[in-house]
Design a protein around this motif. Structure first.
Motif, PDB file in Angstrom:
ATOM      1  N   LEU A  58       0.869  -1.166   0.000  1.00 34.28           N
ATOM      2  CA  LEU A  58       0.000   0.000   0.000  1.00 34.28           C
ATOM      3  C   LEU A  58       0.910   1.221   0.000  1.00 34.28           C
ATOM      4  O   LEU A  58       1.916   1.242   0.692  1.00 34.28           O
ATOM      5  N   GLY A  59       0.595   2.206  -0.819  1.00 38.63           N
ATOM      6  CA  GLY A  59       1.511   3.335  -0.907  1.00 38.63           C
ATOM      7  C   GLY A  59       0.837   4.641  -1.249  1.00 38.63           C
ATOM      8  O   GLY A  59      -0.346   4.693  -1.580  1.00 38.63           O
ATOM      9  N   ASP A  60       1.635   5.701  -1.160  1.00 37.42           N
ATOM     10  CA  ASP A  60       1.135   7.059  -1.345  1.00 37.42           C
ATOM     11  C   ASP A  60       2.245   7.874  -2.015  1.00 37.42           C
ATOM     12  O   ASP A  60       3.293   8.095  -1.434  1.00 37.42           O
ATOM     13  N   VAL A  61       1.978   8.297  -3.250  1.00 44.48           N
ATOM     14  CA  VAL A  61       2.968   9.083  -3.978  1.00 44.48           C
ATOM     15  C   VAL A  61       2.874  10.534  -3.519  1.00 44.48           C
ATOM     16  O   VAL A  61       1.779  11.040  -3.281  1.00 44.48           O
ATOM     17  N   SER A  62       4.023  11.199  -3.410  1.00 44.46           N
ATOM     18  CA  SER A  62       4.025  12.613  -3.048  1.00 44.46           C
ATOM     19  C   SER A  62       3.231  13.380  -4.092  1.00 44.46           C
ATOM     20  O   SER A  62       3.111  12.948  -5.233  1.00 44.46           O
ATOM     21  N   ASP A  63       2.687  14.520  -3.708  1.00 43.96           N
ATOM     22  CA  ASP A  63       1.915  15.338  -4.632  1.00 43.96           C
ATOM     23  C   ASP A  63       0.553  14.683  -4.903  1.00 43.96           C
ATOM     24  O   ASP A  63       0.265  13.602  -4.405  1.00 43.96           O
ATOM     25  N   LYS A  64      -0.259  15.384  -5.669  1.00 44.79           N
ATOM     26  CA  LYS A  64      -1.598  14.870  -5.995  1.00 44.79           C
ATOM     27  C   LYS A  64      -1.844  15.037  -7.482  1.00 44.79           C
ATOM     28  O   LYS A  64      -1.017  15.565  -8.202  1.00 44.79           O
ATOM     29  N   GLY A  65      -3.013  14.579  -7.926  1.00 40.78           N
ATOM     30  CA  GLY A  65      -3.441  14.813  -9.297  1.00 40.78           C
ATOM     31  C   GLY A  65      -2.612  14.076 -10.327  1.00 40.78           C
ATOM     32  O   GLY A  65      -2.072  12.993 -10.070  1.00 40.78           O
ATOM     33  N   VAL A  66      -2.491  14.668 -11.514  1.00 40.87           N
ATOM     34  CA  VAL A  66      -1.885  13.983 -12.649  1.00 40.87           C
ATOM     35  C   VAL A  66      -0.419  13.591 -12.426  1.00 40.87           C
ATOM     36  O   VAL A  66      -0.042  12.449 -12.708  1.00 40.87           O
ATOM     37  N   PRO A  67       0.446  14.490 -11.904  1.00 42.75           N
ATOM     38  CA  PRO A  67       1.844  14.067 -11.704  1.00 42.75           C
ATOM     39  C   PRO A  67       1.931  12.841 -10.788  1.00 42.75           C
ATOM     40  O   PRO A  67       2.666  11.894 -11.079  1.00 42.75           O
ATOM     41  N   ALA A  68       1.146  12.865  -9.711  1.00 43.86           N
ATOM     42  CA  ALA A  68       1.156  11.731  -8.783  1.00 43.86           C
ATOM     43  C   ALA A  68       0.662  10.477  -9.481  1.00 43.86           C
ATOM     44  O   ALA A  68       1.202   9.381  -9.296  1.00 43.86           O
ATOM     45  N   ALA A  69      -0.381  10.633 -10.315  1.00 40.64           N
ATOM     46  CA  ALA A  69      -0.958   9.467 -10.998  1.00 40.64           C
ATOM     47  C   ALA A  69       0.054   8.834 -11.945  1.00 40.64           C
ATOM     48  O   ALA A  69       0.149   7.610 -12.046  1.00 40.64           O
ATOM     49  N   LEU A  70       0.820   9.683 -12.644  1.00 40.70           N
ATOM     50  CA  LEU A  70       1.811   9.140 -13.573  1.00 40.70           C
ATOM     51  C   LEU A  70       2.891   8.368 -12.813  1.00 40.70           C
ATOM     52  O   LEU A  70       3.298   7.282 -13.220  1.00 40.70           O
ATOM     53  N   PHE A  71       3.320   8.929 -11.699  1.00 43.76           N
ATOM     54  CA  PHE A  71       4.359   8.250 -10.921  1.00 43.76           C
ATOM     55  C   PHE A  71       3.785   6.978 -10.296  1.00 43.76           C
ATOM     56  O   PHE A  71       4.460   5.953 -10.225  1.00 43.76           O
ATOM     57  N   MET A  72       2.531   7.062  -9.865  1.00 43.09           N
ATOM     58  CA  MET A  72       1.866   5.883  -9.300  1.00 43.09           C
ATOM     59  C   MET A  72       1.855   4.728 -10.303  1.00 43.09           C
ATOM     60  O   MET A  72       2.094   3.576  -9.957  1.00 43.09           O
TER      61      MET A  72
END
Lengths: 543, 128
Positions: free
Chosen positions: A205-219
């Motif tokens: 289970l994890g949480d990428v820094s930032d939100k929205g599209v940049p976070a989604a791409l890294f996710m």
């Protein structure tokens, strides 16, 4: 004449007209008095004649004043028209604009005065309005295209998660429930569940820094690498190290991800786990106590290629419930500003039964009550995993039982039922029990039907069942004529799929496909068939 | 354990056979007889095995299912499997018993499929 101001125009014409009338009246009076009152050269007029001429003079002055008034009136009307006519045209144009017609230009008013200025200003407004609406329309179109793309991105992101963001699954030894709710269309939270084999359950289970599209791409990057990092190891520390090495490459934006990863041994309840800067999960123990899982910690993934992660272990008891979450849960704000916090999370967890789905629903309901309807500030993810022990007996120790049956078909069901019961009591998972039954039914039906065609009343078949931690061994021992079931090449299942039920070998095909070892030997005038089934089957389709 | 068989034919001539229990060497003759009875009454427009209650199948059971499939194929009518349990599905997969498109997870999904087939057949009939 061109006027720069309406006041000037009105003043000019009024003054001009007044002056003309005034001058005319003055001239009339002057010459009138001279001509009429004084008569010719020094002639004395009679009283009657004087009165007649004065009347005539007054009449002339009256008529002239009337004419002057009429002229002034006509001038006023003309000036008024000069003002109202373009105003009326402007009004009609404005009504057209109001109806939404911004394309046709306004009726031109070629004047320098306020009316001309007004008309030009209105036309400039119309052009500006048109340009603005054009821009607005383009922006709305771009926005709706973007919304469409975000919606598609959201669907793609959901499809990367097992269960599409709302997962409920149970199996031999566990039950789990996961929920993920992005704050925006797409987000940086994620979870994953994999099975290497039927014995181990790997989850993250994890949480990428930032939100929205940049976070989604890294996710998407993290999820893509997570499964390959976890594919061939049961060591969470190793999974994190591998994942970190991948994510540190080409990460110029220095995005990072906090992650909790665990591998649960379903046979023994041993939880191996490691954390990369992630919140410590809560553990609601079967005895009713709620504790925070001890975390040695490590940095988030994606920043330091040399980062070290500590592997930790915790022995779960049957019924223990683990709740992992992202900080969107504890950091959720009420309208008044208070955080949800770990205390409320723990309280919600303790307030009911330990089943994962019920626990997750409880936490979400409590979260909802806390935040009311205020906009979620961050993605929210909950992952609840309950360890349910397999039957205790035989979980660790080996088990060996020998069954003997008369070589008669009508005794087969009884033997199969006894083997099944023994394996179930020994803690074999149901899949293995069914596989064992299938293997024995196929082998024994063959032997009983063809090996003892004359009726095997005097003969006996021995079946030995040996269960160890890793495998199940089945041995069938009979005194039928020599028969090696495994000499023939593996049949082509297409023949059966075509519907030709007469083609034989279906049962032995099943046995050979299920077994990791299938051996035949003949000694002391007896057939001995040995089958080994893996106790924990590697799953390739479990997603 | 025994096998419980419940067969029912609906108004469209589709026959649905629900199996509960174990389909093995001991019980497969029961299903064989039931199939013969169903087929003797005229080939159904579709044959559906409801496997939600079936816990076990061995090669003897597979043979009966294959036989049913061949009988239906000869009449150009579909044979479909509804909700097989994982263990049963695994055996199907090992022997490639059933094309994936003949397995349905839910009754609703199956009904939609059958309705589509029926409409297509009716449509083809109208064109003739």
């Amino acid at each position: 004449m061109a006027f720069r101001s309406l006041t000037a125009r009105i003043a000019f014409w009024t003054l001009l007209a007044s002056a003309l009338v005034y001058l005319a009246a003055l001239a009339l009076i002057y010459f009138g008095v001279h001509a009429m009152l004084l008569g010719g050269a020094g002639a004395i007029l009679t009283h009657g004649e004087l009165a007649r001429r004065a009347e005539l003079l007054l009449g002339g002055v009256g008529a002239l004043s009337l004419l002057g008034l009429l002229a002034l009136g006509a001038l006023a009307v003309r000036t008024g028209r000069r003002i109202t006519r373009p105003l009326r045209a402007l009004n009609a144009d404005l009504e057209r604009v109001a109806r939404g017609d911004l394309d046709s230009p306004l009726t031109p008013i070629d004047r320098q005065d306020e009316l001309g200025q007004l008309a030009r200003a209105v036309d400039a407004m119309r052009s500006a309005l048109k340009a603005h609406i054009g821009e607005l329309t383009a922006a709305v179109q771009a926005r709706s295209r973007m919304d469409g793309e975000l919606q598609a991105a959201r669907e793609i992101q959901r499809s990367m998660l097992p269960g599409g963001g709302a997962l409920q699954r149970s199996g031999s030894g566990f039950a789990l429930c996961a929920r993920l709710m992005p704050a925006r269309s797409v987000g940086g939270d994620f979870y994953g569940v994999f099975r290497h084999d039927t014995r181990h359950l790997c989850f993250a289970l994890g949480d990428v820094s930032d939100k929205g599209v940049p976070a989604a791409l890294f996710m998407a990057r993290v999820v893509g690498h997570l499964e390959s990092a976890a594919r061939d190891t049961l060591d969470p520390q190793r999974i994190l190290t591998r994942l970190n090495a991948e994510l540190c490459q080409r990460n110029d934006n220095l995005m990072f991800v906090t992650l909790f990863c665990g591998v649960l041994d379903l046979a023994e309840g041993a939880l191996a786990y490691a954390s990369a800067g992630h919140e410590a999960p809560l553990l609601l123990r079967a005895d009713g106590e709620c504790v925070t899982l001890p975390i040695a910690g490590g940095p988030p993934l994606g920043v330091d290629p040399a980062a070290q992660f500590a592997a930790q272990r915790y022995a779960l008891d049957a019924g223990d419930l683990l709740l992992a979450y992202t900080d969107g849960v504890t950091d959720a704000r009420a309208g008044g500003g208070g955080l949800f916090g770990e205390a409320r999370l723990t309280a919600a967890l303790l307030a009911g039964e330990r089943a994962p789905a019920a626990a997750v629903e409880r936490v979400l309901a409590s979260l909802q009550r806390h935040t009311q309807d205020s906009e979620p500030g961050d993605d929210i993810t909950l992952f609840a995993l309950q360890y349910l022990a397999m039957p205790a007996e035989g979980r660790h120790a080996g088990m060996r039982t020998r069954f003997v049956m008369p070589a008669r078909l009508d005794m087969l069901e009884q033997l199969l039922a006894r083997v099944q019961g023994t394996l179930e009591r020994a803690g074999a998972i149901s899949e293995l029990v069914v596989d064992a039954r299938l293997v024995l039914e196929e082998l024994l039906t063959n032997t009983l039907r063809y090996g003892y065609a004359d009726g095997g009343a005097q003969h006996h078949i021995a079946v030995a069942v040996t269960l160890t931690l890793d495998q199940l061994e089945l041995t069938v021992d009979d005194d039928a004529p020599p028969f090696d079931p495994f000499t023939h090449p593996l049949a082509d299942p297409a023949a059966w799929a075509d519907g030709d039920a007469r083609v034989g070998g279906l049962g032995l095909y099943l046995v050979r496909r299920l077994a990791s070892v299938a051996e035949y030997s003949r000694a002391d005038d007896r057939n001995r068939t040995r089958i080994v089934l893996p106790r924990w089957r590697t799953k390739t389709t479990d997603r | 354990m025994a096998l419980d068989i419940q067969a029912a034919t609906d108004a469209q001539g589709r026959c649905r056979i629900a199996l509960h229990g174990m389909l093995d060497a001991g019980t497969s003759p029961l299903l064989d007889r039931e199939l013969e009875r169903v087929l003797r009454d005229g080939t159904p427009s579709a044959l559906v095995f409801d496997l939600a209650g079936l816990e076990y199948v061995s090669s003897a059971g597979l043979r009966v299912l294959f036989k049913a499939r061949r009988a239906m194929q000869q009449h150009g009518a579909p044979l479909l499997m509804l909700s097989p349990q994982p263990q049963v599905r695994k055996v199907f997969e090992i022997v490639h018993a059933t094309p994936v498109d003949e397995i349905f997870a839910s009754t609703a999904e199956l009904d939609r499929y059958l309705d589509t087939i029926q409409r297509r057949m009716l449509g083809a009939g109208d064109e003739d």
